[in-house]
Design an enzyme around this catalytic site. Sequence first.
Site, PDB file in Angstrom:
ATOM      1  N   HIS A 363       0.815  -1.205   0.000  1.00 24.77           N
ATOM      2  CA  HIS A 363       0.000   0.000   0.000  1.00 24.77           C
ATOM      3  C   HIS A 363       0.855   1.263   0.000  1.00 24.77           C
ATOM      4  CE1 HIS A 363      -0.626  -2.371   3.874  1.00 24.77           C
ATOM      5  NE2 HIS A 363       0.511  -1.743   4.045  1.00 24.77           N
ATOM      6  N   TYR A 387      14.000  10.616  -9.691  1.00 19.29           N
ATOM      7  CA  TYR A 387      14.149  11.795 -10.554  1.00 19.29           C
ATOM      8  C   TYR A 387      14.871  12.901  -9.801  1.00 19.29           C
ATOM      9  CZ  TYR A 387      12.684  15.525 -13.789  1.00 19.29           C
ATOM     10  OH  TYR A 387      12.656  16.566 -14.683  1.00 19.29           O
TER      11      TYR A 387
END
Length: 456
Positions: A363, A387
Site C-alpha cells: 500500500h 528523478y
Amino acid sequence: MSNSAMSVVILAAGKGTRMYSDLPKVLHTLAGKPMVQHVIDAANDLGACAVHLVYGHGGDLLRQTLHEDNLNWVLQAEQLGTGHAMQQAAPFFNDDEDILMLYGDVPLISVETLQRLRAAKPLGGIGLLTVKLDNPTGYGRITRENDQVTGIVEHKDASEAQRQIQEINTGILIAGGADLKRWLAKLTNNNAQGEYYITDIIAMAYQEGREIVAVHPQRLSEVEGVNNRLQLARLERVYQAEQAEKLLLAGVMLRDPARFDLRGTLQHGRDVEIDTNVILEGNVVLGDRVKIGAGCVIKNSTIGDDCEISPYSVVEDAQLQAACTIGPFARLRPGAELLEGAHVGNFVEMKKARLGKGSKAGHLTYLGDAEIGDNVNIGAGTITCNYDGANKHKTIIGDDVFVGSDTQLVAPVTVGNGVTIAAGTTVTRNIADNELVLSRVPQVHKQGWQRPVKKK
C-alpha cells in the site's frame, strides 16, 4: 462475380457541423478508434490494392492521425456532392479493377457484407447495398421495374409515389473502374441540391443495359451513418453489445454486458470473469481464470493465469505473470512487470519497474525505474526517488529484502540480498548483503511538555 483486383474509395471530406466540434467528423472515435479507421481496416481486410481517402475539412488533422501506408490522399476542396467527391478520385482508378465506394462516417460496415456485395457484382454492372426501412424519410429511394433496379431518386427530388418506396440507398456500391470513370464524367448538378449525385450512375447503367444487383447488409447498424454525437453514442452501444455477445458465447463471464467496453482486441483464456464498468483498450491478453474487478481499466497489457485485479485499478502497458494480485486502486504504468505471485496493493504506483516472484508492495508506495528481486516486502509509504529534476535513475533491490514503512530510496542506489531497512530510513548509499540499515533523527523526550495556548 468479378475476379478483378479492387481498390476502395472512402469519402471523408465532410465537416460534420452537427457534431459541434473542431475535430473532423470522421476522427471522432468509436470503441477508442476514429470512425474512418474502422472503415480503412475493413478495406484492408478485404485485400484492397489501394485505398483512396477523399478529404477536405481538417486535412492536416487527418494526416496527423492516420498513418496507413497504402492511403492515397485525394483533396476535395469544395464539397459538391458524392459524385463530385468520386470525380476527384477517378484519375487514380485503373480500368480493369473494381472500385468499392465507402464512407468514413459509416464505421460499422462489416467485411462479410462487403464480401457478399463484391461477389454479387455482375460483370459490367453495379453491386448496390440497400436496406428497407419502415420510415425512409430523407433517404434516396430505389426504383425498380419488373424487380430490376432502374435508378435512385433522392428524397428531395422524389415524387409522392416514389416517397412511398421503403427500399433505400445506403450509398455503398461497387463498379468497374472503366465504367465508373465514364459514368462519373457524365454527371450533372441539375437537381434540387445543385450537387453531383453518385446515385445518378445507377440510371446511366440501366440505360446502357447493365445489370444492377442489390444486396442487403446483415444488420441495419452496418450502414448507419453518424451526423451527430447522439448517433455516435448509439452506434457505440451497438458495437459494444456485439462485442459483449461474442465474448459471452466464447465463455467469458461478463457480470453486466451493458456495462463493459472493449476498445481494441481481447485474447482470453478459460473461465475469465469481468465485473461491471471495466474498460479494455488496445491489445489485451487475459490468461485462464483471470478475475477483473469493477471499474478497472486495462490497456495494452498481458495478464497471466490466475491473476486477480481488484476494483478501480488501472493497468497500462504492463506484464503480469501467473497468480499476481493487484489493487484495489492500484496503478501500473508503462513498463511495469510483475513476476509470478507478486502482489501490488491499494494506492501503489509502478512505472518501468519489475517486482520479483512472491514480492509484495501492499500500500501507498511508488516504485519507478526499479528492479526488485524475489520475496521482497515493500512497506507502506516507500518511495523510489528516481528523478533528480533532470534525469531518471535506477533502484536495484536484491532478493529477500525487507523494506520498512516510510522508506525513501534515493537513486541511483543498489540494495543487496537479505537486507533489512528500518522504517523511516532514507537510503542514499549502496547496501551490502544481509545488512541492517537505519537512519533516524534521535528520539527526544521532554517531560512536562505543555502545548501552546491560543492567544485571545
